[in-house]
Design a protein around this motif. Structure first.
Motif, short mmCIF file in Angstrom:
data_model
loop_
_atom_site.label_atom_id
_atom_site.label_comp_id
_atom_site.label_asym_id
_atom_site.label_seq_id
_atom_site.Cartn_x
_atom_site.Cartn_y
_atom_site.Cartn_z
N GLU A 119 -7.36 20.26 6.51
CA GLU A 119 -6.98 19.03 7.21
C GLU A 119 -5.55 19.10 7.72
N ASP A 120 -5.19 20.26 8.28
CA ASP A 120 -3.83 20.49 8.74
C ASP A 120 -3.64 20.20 10.23
N LEU A 121 -4.71 20.05 10.97
CA LEU A 121 -4.58 19.89 12.41
C LEU A 121 -4.48 18.43 12.80
N GLY A 122 -3.57 18.13 13.74
CA GLY A 122 -3.52 16.81 14.34
C GLY A 122 -4.65 16.68 15.34
N PRO A 123 -4.93 15.46 15.83
CA PRO A 123 -6.06 15.27 16.74
C PRO A 123 -5.96 16.08 18.03
N LEU A 124 -4.76 16.20 18.59
CA LEU A 124 -4.62 16.99 19.81
C LEU A 124 -4.70 18.48 19.52
N GLU A 126 -6.50 19.81 17.22
CA GLU A 126 -7.93 20.06 17.04
C GLU A 126 -8.64 20.14 18.39
N ALA A 127 -8.34 19.19 19.27
CA ALA A 127 -8.98 19.19 20.59
C ALA A 127 -8.64 20.45 21.37
N ARG A 128 -7.39 20.87 21.33
CA ARG A 128 -6.98 22.07 22.06
C ARG A 128 -7.60 23.33 21.46
N ALA A 129 -7.80 23.31 20.14
CA ALA A 129 -8.45 24.45 19.50
C ALA A 129 -9.90 24.57 19.95
N TYR A 130 -10.60 23.43 20.03
CA TYR A 130 -11.98 23.46 20.53
C TYR A 130 -12.01 23.92 21.99
N GLN A 131 -11.04 23.46 22.77
CA GLN A 131 -11.00 23.87 24.17
C GLN A 131 -10.77 25.38 24.28
N ALA A 132 -9.95 25.93 23.36
CA ALA A 132 -9.71 27.37 23.38
C ALA A 132 -11.01 28.13 23.12
N ASN A 156 -16.06 14.19 21.01
CA ASN A 156 -15.08 13.11 20.93
C ASN A 156 -13.65 13.66 20.88
N ALA A 157 -13.48 14.76 20.17
CA ALA A 157 -12.15 15.37 20.11
C ALA A 157 -11.74 15.88 21.48
N LEU A 158 -12.64 16.52 22.18
CA LEU A 158 -12.33 17.08 23.49
C LEU A 158 -11.99 15.98 24.51
N ARG A 159 -12.57 14.81 24.34
CA ARG A 159 -12.30 13.71 25.27
C ARG A 159 -10.83 13.32 25.27
N LEU A 160 -10.14 13.57 24.16
CA LEU A 160 -8.72 13.21 24.08
C LEU A 160 -7.89 13.96 25.13
N GLU A 172 0.76 12.64 20.54
CA GLU A 172 1.41 13.79 19.92
C GLU A 172 2.63 13.35 19.10
N ALA A 173 3.30 12.30 19.54
CA ALA A 173 4.49 11.81 18.83
C ALA A 173 4.13 10.89 17.67
N GLY A 174 2.85 10.58 17.52
CA GLY A 174 2.44 9.70 16.43
C GLY A 174 2.63 8.23 16.73
N GLU A 175 2.88 7.88 17.99
CA GLU A 175 3.07 6.47 18.35
C GLU A 175 1.73 5.73 18.38
N ILE A 176 0.67 6.46 18.64
CA ILE A 176 -0.68 5.90 18.60
C ILE A 176 -1.57 6.86 17.81
#
Length: 278
Positions: A119-124, A126-132, A156-160, A172-176
């Motif tokens: 559980e080390d990856l942030g949502p973005l 994770e999304a970028r890893a799937y895109q890779a 759902n992750a890729l939609r981000l 990415e900054a954790g504001e949302i």
């Protein structure tokens, strides 16, 4: 490499009987011969957490070997970059490793799985890893199988990644949160910037963000219920007029409407005149 092996992550690799060459066994490498991977899905390493791990390594050593693959005269990290960074802080000169000959896709899959399991990856991230992985030629179903996730989770992750730049930076900054980000994506494209501003400026919950609707002048006016807290009333009025609203005072006070241009002011004046029957 199939789903069952990747689903078990590094534990499967470490517990597998050694039937391959010596490269499947645990060895020791000088830390200077180990290099970062360009495909590392994790981009944020908290300094405090690294310092704590470095102290643990000083006390107990590196308890789990890194997984690496040959890269010229060096060895590229497939899994264990956090341990490698902390070991450097701890002053270690050598690290235990398992050396494997892995393709780019296999290495990327394992790196993603290890980070997801911890559980080390942030949502973005994770999304970028799937895109890779998609960029390696997999489709969404194959990505889901490779990382042991449901296809809807991957989708759902890729939609981000479709968020506007301002929302990507806020996430990415954790504001949302990712939930806020999905609420932004649920808006019409033209209203996503407005929705982000509402979420951040008002510190809306995910549920409140999901309820955001930018309404037009033709929308029926909302009756103010005095029993409602002002924040909810402000939110309802904001939906009705399509701009930020602020209420000051209780029994007496004022209502402020924000506008960013002369055109928006004219629109608000016309809206208020229409509501008054003029």
């Amino acid at each position: 490499m199939g789903r069952s092996s990747l689903g078990r992550g590094l534990d499967a690799l470490l517990s597998r009987p050694v039937t391959e060459a010596k490269r499947s066994s645990i060895q020791t490498l000088e830390i200077d011969r180990i290099v970062q991977a360009g495909y590392q899905p994790r981009s944020v390493f908290e300094p405090e957490a690294l310092a704590e791990l470095a102290q643990s390594i000083r006390d107990k050593g590196v308890l789990q070997p890194l997984l690496v693959r040959p890269k010229g005269d060096s060895f590229e990290i497939v899994a264990g970059e956090r341990r490698w960074r902390a070991a450097g802080l701890a002053g270690l000169r050598e690290l235990p490793v398992i050396i494997r000959d892995l393709s780019d896709r296999e290495a990327l899959e394992i790196a993603i799985v290890e980070n997801l399991q911890r559980e080390d990856l942030g949502p973005l991230e994770e999304a970028r890893a799937y895109q890779a992985l998609l960029d390696q030629g997999l489709n969404q179903e194959a990505v889901a199988q490779a990382v042991g996730k449901g296809r809807s989770t991957v989708a759902n992750a890729l939609r981000l990644l479709q968020l506007p730049g301002t929302a990507l930076r806020a996430l990415e900054a954790g504001e949302i949160s990712a939930g806020h980000a999905r609420a932004v994506l649920a808006q019409p494209e033209a209203d996503r910037g407005w929705a982000l501003d509402q979420i951040v400026s008002r510190k809306l919950s995910v549920r409140e963000a999901e309820a955001l609707r930018r309404e037009t002048a033709a929308t029926r006016p909302i009756k103010v219920n005095p029993a409602r807290p002002w924040r909810q009333v402000e939110l309802n009025l904001s939906r009705s007029v399509g701009t930020k609203v602020r209420i000051q005072g209780q029994e007496q006070g004022r209502i402020e409407l924000n506008f960013a241009s002369r055109e928006e002011l004219d629109r608000l004046v016309a809206l208020l005149a229409q509501e008054q029957g003029e």
